[in-house]
Write an enzyme that holds these catalytic residues in place. Structure first.
Site, short mmCIF file in Angstrom:
data_model
loop_
_atom_site.label_atom_id
_atom_site.label_comp_id
_atom_site.label_asym_id
_atom_site.label_seq_id
_atom_site.Cartn_x
_atom_site.Cartn_y
_atom_site.Cartn_z
N GLY A 1 0.67 -0.85 -0.02
CA GLY A 1 0.23 -0.11 -0.21
C GLY A 1 0.68 1.05 0.00
CB CYS A 2 3.94 1.97 1.73
SG CYS A 2 2.84 2.19 3.42
CB THR A 3 5.14 0.35 -3.08
OG1 THR A 3 5.87 -0.18 -2.01
CG2 THR A 3 5.16 0.50 -4.32
#
Length: 185
Positions: free
Chosen positions: A73-75
């Site tokens: 998700g952070c990517t």
């Protein structure tokens, strides 16, 4: 034994899925003063000290918190912010991401996932996350996925909380556009 394992796996999947969609609310509401901070940050793999007060002299700041560099998700969120950075800059806004990751990890993340477009700051002691009520309650070692837009006067003009990374960029972009329309350059 197989049935027990299957039930345990199903419960784990349901628990993880439910955890990802737990609604949350940012503590800093519109109009609240944004806590000032300085932090070690990386842009394009180069370390510098990011100062919120200095960034606000140039226009609004999009401050987003994310759980951990190099996670799925952070990517996704980093790629989305990287693609939108030029549009934010055209509106006079600065983007800064914050996580608990150390600066060595963020040096790599800033190049590969942020594509050297915007800075990411290290908050290893969580003082920024706590000030912005962005600690993930179920996993307090990590930041919650919270996005803020802070006006140059230091007031929060928008906040959004969702572990789903999909709407953070669009929502903060809309908030910056509305602010810019009310405050032409």
């Amino acid at each position: 034994m197989k049935r027990w394992f299957g039930l345990t796996a199903a419960a784990a999947i349901i628990g993880v899925t439910a955890w990802c969609f737990i609604p949350a609310h940012a503590a800093l509401k519109n109009g609240a003063p944004a806590p000032d901070f300085s932090a070690q940050a990386s842009l394009g793999g180069k370390v510098f000290t990011f100062s919120l007060a200095d960034a606000l002299k140039n226009g609004p700041v999009v401050l987003y918190f994310y759980p951990a560099a190099f996670t799925q998700g952070c990517t996704i969120e980093a790629h989305d912010f990287a693609e939108a950075t030029d549009a934010f800059k055209a509106l006079g806004a600065t983007v800064i991401g914050v996580s608990h990751d150390n600066i060595d990890t963020l040096n790599k993340f800033s190049v590969s996932e942020c594509r050297s477009k915007f800075a990411v700051a290290a908050d290893t002691d969580q003082h920024i996350m706590r000030a912005y009520d962005a600690v993930l309650s179920l996993k307090p070692d990590y930041a919650n996925r919270v996005s803020y837009v802070i006006a140059p006067d230091g007031k929060v003009i928008y906040s959004y909380v969702s572990l789903d990374p999909d709407k953070h960029v669009a929502n903060t972009m809309e908030a910056v556009r509305k602010w810019r329309a009310a405050h032409p350059a």
